[in-house]
Design an enzyme around this catalytic site. Structure first.
Site, mmCIF file in Angstrom:
data_model
loop_
_atom_site.group_PDB
_atom_site.id
_atom_site.type_symbol
_atom_site.label_atom_id
_atom_site.label_comp_id
_atom_site.label_asym_id
_atom_site.label_seq_id
_atom_site.Cartn_x
_atom_site.Cartn_y
_atom_site.Cartn_z
ATOM 1 N N ASP A 158 -2.647 0.744 6.949
ATOM 2 C CA ASP A 158 -1.773 0.559 5.787
ATOM 3 C C ASP A 158 -1.323 -0.896 5.660
ATOM 4 O O ASP A 158 -1.185 -1.419 4.558
ATOM 5 C CB ASP A 158 -0.534 1.459 5.901
ATOM 6 C CG ASP A 158 -0.891 2.891 6.189
ATOM 7 O OD1 ASP A 158 -0.882 3.699 5.256
ATOM 8 O OD2 ASP A 158 -1.195 3.197 7.353
ATOM 9 N N GLU A 168 -1.118 -1.104 -5.027
ATOM 10 C CA GLU A 168 -2.324 -0.327 -5.280
ATOM 11 C C GLU A 168 -2.003 0.856 -6.182
ATOM 12 O O GLU A 168 -0.968 1.506 -6.027
ATOM 13 C CB GLU A 168 -2.902 0.173 -3.953
ATOM 14 C CG GLU A 168 -4.232 0.867 -4.103
ATOM 15 C CD GLU A 168 -4.876 1.229 -2.772
ATOM 16 O OE1 GLU A 168 -6.017 1.681 -2.812
ATOM 17 O OE2 GLU A 168 -4.239 1.067 -1.717
ATOM 18 N N ASP A 203 0.888 -1.152 0.000
ATOM 19 C CA ASP A 203 0.000 0.000 0.000
ATOM 20 C C ASP A 203 0.929 1.205 0.000
ATOM 21 O O ASP A 203 1.557 1.510 1.012
ATOM 22 C CB ASP A 203 -0.895 -0.010 1.236
ATOM 23 C CG ASP A 203 -1.802 1.201 1.308
ATOM 24 O OD1 ASP A 203 -2.298 1.645 0.258
ATOM 25 O OD2 ASP A 203 -1.998 1.719 2.425
#
Length: 163
Positions: A141, A68, A7
């Site tokens: 996260d 991501e 992330d």
């Protein structure tokens, strides 16, 4: 298959290493929320991100990266800083020969919860059901990184192409 899932961020980024055997369940090997100090210049923080990614790749030997994509919200300054961190991550993983898979936030939510508009609480709850987590996780996260990894395994299973 062993993957590194990220992330992305520059102040903090979620990192997870996951394993999946054919027809097996996803296993969390390692996860962490990596922080860069606010007192450092941005370019120094980017270098720290690159060094941490290289260290983790060297330690765990993943075959692929799941990351991501950026979601641009109202704060474009932050988005640009995160984009630079994402570039450092992609470059480091490419330099190490990893396959790269990128997923947008709604694809991750669909893979993990079955619904593209799920909130963080729903994603976290499903991550905890899908992957055995043996240590306390303090930051979203880290859960988000694990969710990105779950997405790679879910889409890889059904033969979706590499992005």
């Amino acid at each position: 298959m062993r993957i590194i899932a990220i992330d992305p961020g520059y102040e903090r980024l979620g990192i997870a290493i996951l394993d999946k055997e054919p027809r097996g369940k996803e296993m969390l090997v390692y996860s962490n929320c990596f922080f860069t100090p606010k007192t450092k210049a941005h370019h120094e923080r980017l270098a720290m991100v690159a060094e941490e990614i290289a260290r983790i790749i060297n330690e765990f030997n993943p075959e692929a990266l799941a990351i991501e994509t950026l979601f641009f919200s109202k704060n474009t300054t932050t988005a640009l800083l995160v984009a630079e961190a994402r570039g450092v991550i992609l470059a480091e993983c490419s330099r190490k020969g990893l396959k790269v898979y990128e997923y947008n936030p709604s694809a991750i939510k669909i893979a993990v919860t079955g619904h593209g508009k799920s909130d963080k609480t729903q994603v976290t709850a499903m991550v905890e059901r899908l992957v055995a987590i043996s240590k306390p996780i303090k930051y979203d996260d880290e859960y988000d990184a694990i969710a990105v990894g779950i997405t790679l395994f879910a889409t890889e299973r059904f033969g979706y192409p590499q992005k």
